[in-house]
Scaffold this motif. Structure first.
Motif, PDB file in Angstrom:
ATOM      1  N   LEU A 233       0.837  -1.202   0.000  1.00 11.39           N
ATOM      2  CA  LEU A 233       0.000   0.000   0.000  1.00 11.39           C
ATOM      3  C   LEU A 233       0.872   1.251   0.000  1.00 11.39           C
ATOM      4  CD1 LEU A 233      -3.045   0.671   0.104  1.00 11.39           C
ATOM      5  CD2 LEU A 233      -2.826   0.807   2.587  1.00 11.39           C
ATOM      6  N   SER A 234       1.944   1.230   0.782  1.00 14.82           N
ATOM      7  CA  SER A 234       2.855   2.367   0.840  1.00 14.82           C
ATOM      8  C   SER A 234       3.574   2.566  -0.493  1.00 14.82           C
ATOM      9  CB  SER A 234       3.867   2.163   1.965  1.00 14.82           C
ATOM     10  OG  SER A 234       4.798   3.215   2.021  1.00 14.82           O
ATOM     11  N   LEU A 235       4.042   1.475  -1.094  1.00 15.02           N
ATOM     12  CA  LEU A 235       4.753   1.575  -2.373  1.00 15.02           C
ATOM     13  C   LEU A 235       3.852   2.082  -3.486  1.00 15.02           C
ATOM     14  CD1 LEU A 235       6.890  -1.711  -2.402  1.00 15.02           C
ATOM     15  CD2 LEU A 235       7.705   0.628  -2.087  1.00 15.02           C
ATOM     16  N   SER A 236       2.556   1.773  -3.394  1.00 18.28           N
ATOM     17  CA  SER A 236       1.634   2.168  -4.457  1.00 18.28           C
ATOM     18  C   SER A 236       1.520   3.686  -4.587  1.00 18.28           C
ATOM     19  CB  SER A 236       0.244   1.565  -4.209  1.00 18.28           C
ATOM     20  OG  SER A 236      -0.396   2.172  -3.095  1.00 18.28           O
ATOM     21  N   LYS A 237       1.880   4.415  -3.531  1.00 21.49           N
ATOM     22  CA  LYS A 237       1.820   5.877  -3.591  1.00 21.49           C
ATOM     23  C   LYS A 237       2.921   6.452  -4.476  1.00 21.49           C
ATOM     24  CE  LYS A 237      -0.012   6.012   1.125  1.00 21.49           C
ATOM     25  NZ  LYS A 237       0.236   6.425   2.535  1.00 21.49           N
ATOM     26  N   HIS A 238       3.973   5.659  -4.703  1.00 19.97           N
ATOM     27  CA  HIS A 238       5.113   6.131  -5.486  1.00 19.97           C
ATOM     28  C   HIS A 238       5.302   5.346  -6.781  1.00 19.97           C
ATOM     29  CE1 HIS A 238       6.065   8.292  -1.795  1.00 19.97           C
ATOM     30  NE2 HIS A 238       6.041   7.144  -1.153  1.00 19.97           N
ATOM     31  N   GLN A 239       4.732   4.154  -6.871  1.00 19.09           N
ATOM     32  CA  GLN A 239       4.853   3.318  -8.062  1.00 19.09           C
ATOM     33  C   GLN A 239       3.478   3.121  -8.681  1.00 19.09           C
ATOM     34  OE1 GLN A 239       7.992   0.564  -5.657  1.00 19.09           O
ATOM     35  NE2 GLN A 239       7.270  -0.313  -7.569  1.00 19.09           N
ATOM     36  N   LEU A 240       2.867   4.219  -9.101  1.00 20.53           N
ATOM     37  CA  LEU A 240       1.507   4.178  -9.625  1.00 20.53           C
ATOM     38  C   LEU A 240       1.400   3.222 -10.810  1.00 20.53           C
ATOM     39  CD1 LEU A 240       0.614   7.983  -9.477  1.00 20.53           C
ATOM     40  CD2 LEU A 240      -0.016   6.200  -7.862  1.00 20.53           C
ATOM     41  N   ASP A 241       0.396   2.359 -10.753  1.00 18.65           N
ATOM     42  CA  ASP A 241       0.061   1.429 -11.838  1.00 18.65           C
ATOM     43  C   ASP A 241       1.096   0.320 -12.061  1.00 18.65           C
ATOM     44  OD1 ASP A 241      -2.298   2.851 -12.362  1.00 18.65           O
ATOM     45  OD2 ASP A 241      -1.230   4.243 -13.675  1.00 18.65           O
ATOM     46  N   ASP A 242       2.162   0.290 -11.259  1.00 20.63           N
ATOM     47  CA  ASP A 242       3.154  -0.787 -11.425  1.00 20.63           C
ATOM     48  C   ASP A 242       2.870  -1.893 -10.420  1.00 20.63           C
ATOM     49  OD1 ASP A 242       5.318  -2.334 -12.114  1.00 20.63           O
ATOM     50  OD2 ASP A 242       6.784  -1.092 -11.026  1.00 20.63           O
ATOM     51  N   TRP A 243       1.695  -2.493 -10.507  1.00 18.02           N
ATOM     52  CA  TRP A 243       1.299  -3.491  -9.514  1.00 18.02           C
ATOM     53  C   TRP A 243       2.112  -4.768  -9.624  1.00 18.02           C
ATOM     54  CZ3 TRP A 243      -0.992  -1.640  -5.572  1.00 18.02           C
ATOM     55  CH2 TRP A 243      -1.822  -0.521  -5.699  1.00 18.02           C
ATOM     56  N   ALA A 244       2.546  -5.106 -10.826  1.00 12.27           N
ATOM     57  CA  ALA A 244       3.394  -6.288 -10.983  1.00 12.27           C
ATOM     58  C   ALA A 244       4.725  -6.080 -10.263  1.00 12.27           C
ATOM     59  CB  ALA A 244       3.622  -6.579 -12.463  1.00 12.27           C
ATOM     60  N   GLY A 245       5.286  -4.877 -10.396  1.00 14.00           N
ATOM     61  CA  GLY A 245       6.541  -4.571  -9.715  1.00 14.00           C
ATOM     62  C   GLY A 245       6.377  -4.540  -8.208  1.00 14.00           C
ATOM     63  N   ILE A 246       5.263  -3.981  -7.737  1.00 14.92           N
ATOM     64  CA  ILE A 246       4.992  -3.938  -6.305  1.00 14.92           C
ATOM     65  C   ILE A 246       4.831  -5.350  -5.758  1.00 14.92           C
ATOM     66  CG2 ILE A 246       3.297  -3.253  -4.561  1.00 14.92           C
ATOM     67  CD1 ILE A 246       2.776  -0.744  -6.237  1.00 14.92           C
ATOM     68  N   ALA A 247       4.118  -6.196  -6.495  1.00 10.99           N
ATOM     69  CA  ALA A 247       3.926  -7.596  -6.068  1.00 10.99           C
ATOM     70  C   ALA A 247       5.269  -8.295  -5.907  1.00 10.99           C
ATOM     71  CB  ALA A 247       3.043  -8.328  -7.075  1.00 10.99           C
ATOM     72  N   ALA A 248       6.164  -8.082  -6.862  1.00  9.15           N
ATOM     73  CA  ALA A 248       7.489  -8.708  -6.794  1.00  9.15           C
ATOM     74  C   ALA A 248       8.296  -8.147  -5.628  1.00  9.15           C
ATOM     75  CB  ALA A 248       8.231  -8.490  -8.109  1.00  9.15           C
ATOM     76  N   ASP A 249       8.261  -6.817  -5.448  1.00 11.04           N
ATOM     77  CA  ASP A 249       9.018  -6.181  -4.367  1.00 11.04           C
ATOM     78  C   ASP A 249       8.577  -6.670  -2.987  1.00 11.04           C
ATOM     79  OD1 ASP A 249      10.487  -4.712  -6.129  1.00 11.04           O
ATOM     80  OD2 ASP A 249       9.392  -2.827  -5.839  1.00 11.04           O
ATOM     81  N   CYS A 250       7.288  -6.974  -2.848  1.00 14.59           N
ATOM     82  CA  CYS A 250       6.738  -7.328  -1.534  1.00 14.59           C
ATOM     83  C   CYS A 250       6.679  -8.835  -1.289  1.00 14.59           C
ATOM     84  CB  CYS A 250       5.349  -6.718  -1.381  1.00 14.59           C
ATOM     85  SG  CYS A 250       5.361  -4.915  -1.365  1.00 14.59           S
ATOM     86  N   GLY A 251       7.139  -9.613  -2.251  1.00  7.11           N
ATOM     87  CA  GLY A 251       7.220 -11.052  -2.030  1.00  7.11           C
ATOM     88  C   GLY A 251       5.972 -11.840  -2.367  1.00  7.11           C
ATOM     89  N   TYR A 252       5.048 -11.242  -3.134  1.00  5.92           N
ATOM     90  CA  TYR A 252       3.871 -11.996  -3.570  1.00  5.92           C
ATOM     91  C   TYR A 252       4.258 -12.906  -4.731  1.00  5.92           C
ATOM     92  CZ  TYR A 252       1.018  -8.842  -0.738  1.00  5.92           C
ATOM     93  OH  TYR A 252       0.468  -8.148   0.303  1.00  5.92           O
ATOM     94  N   ALA A 253       3.582 -14.042  -4.826  1.00  4.68           N
ATOM     95  CA  ALA A 253       3.887 -14.991  -5.892  1.00  4.68           C
ATOM     96  C   ALA A 253       3.650 -14.371  -7.261  1.00  4.68           C
ATOM     97  CB  ALA A 253       3.044 -16.247  -5.729  1.00  4.68           C
TER      98      ALA A 253
END
Length: 274
Positions: A233-253
């Motif tokens: 949620l915090s990363l989404s404020k700075h990485q708008l629309d990059d949900w794939a990148g956020i998922a990878a950064d946070c350890g989601y499969a």
């Protein structure tokens, strides 16, 4: 002044007329146990609805006026009214409705700080909203009276901090093993494996889960989920629309896993929240 700026000023003025909110970081003497304190007062009879996402905050709310309507994972019903209360950790969204007459002080505890302050297994508060009398007894009633009679927010915060400090001074210290394991989960952004924690401590996973349940109310796996979600949620404020990148950064499969977690812990999809 642009139309957008004018509109924003009008909205700010409208909100200021509806309620007053004062927030202050906790005194350094309460570090690790309390994050902050908040004073809240509504000034117009307007109904409002707020959704809070899964977090690691354990709130203690002391009210001097109308109760809130609170629903865990759903809209509150007619019987879900709470004035002064404590709420344990909940792995889902919390829906809060108020009706224009609320006035309260909220003390926000860390999970480990809450265990020491309340002096009871935090599993007794998990997924629950519990009345002030049930968690603090006569001490809670006396505290509510003192806070209600105080002349301003600064005085109320000072009374609240003094009360918390006195209880913490008499409380047992947290288990060093659990404190270490908790810090590992937080420090890793929720990516430390439960099996690794158990092996490092020389405990079984079952024993580790039981200790976590007593200390913070949830197991290490659920704790990790909430930590990962809040980091995303915090990363989404700075990485708008990059949900794939956020998922990878946070350890989601994968991104689909992240979307499911947002639905479970916030009640919304990532794009809806953004």
């Amino acid at each position: 002044m642009s139309i957008e700026t004018e509109r924003r000023h009008e909205q700010d003025h409208s909100l200021a007329a509806r309620f007053e909110m004062v927030r202050r970081a906790a005194d350094a003497s309460l570090a690790g146990a309390v994050t902050d304190l908040c004073g809240y007062r509504e000034m117009l009879p307007v109904c409002s609805r707020n959704v809070e996402y899964a977090s690691l905050t354990v709130p203690l709310v002391i009210s001097f006026a109308e109760p809130f309507a609170i629903g865990l994972g759903r809209d509150p019903g007619d019987n879900d009214r709470f004035a002064s209360f404590a709420a344990g950790l909940f792995a889902g969204p919390v829906v809060i409705q108020s009706f224009g007459g609320a006035c309260c002080v909220q003390i926000n505890f860390t999970p480990l700080g809450a265990r020491r302050f309340f002096g009871l297994p935090m599993s007794e508060l998990t997924d629950r909203v519990v009345g002030l009398d049930d968690v603090l007894g006569l001490e809670g009633i006396a505290l509510r009276e003192r806070l209600g009679e105080a002349r301003d927010w600064s005085s109320r915060f000072a009374i609240a901090e003094s009360f918390v400090a006195a209880r913490l001074a008499e409380a047992k210290r947290m288990s060093a093993e659990i404190a270490w394991a908790y810090r590992q989960v937080i420090g890793s952004g929720g990516r430390t494996r439960v099996s690794v924690l158990a092996d490092e401590l020389g405990w079984s996973r079952k024993h580790l889960a039981a200790k976590f349940s007593d200390a913070i109310g949830i197991g290490p796996k659920t704790l990790s989920r909430i930590v990962r979600f809040n980091r995303a949620l915090s990363l989404s404020k700075h990485q708008l629309d990059d949900w794939a990148g956020i998922a990878a950064d946070c350890g989601y499969a994968d991104q689909a896993h992240l979307v499911r977690e947002f639905r479970d812990l916030a009640g919304e999809t990532p794009t809806a929240l953004a």
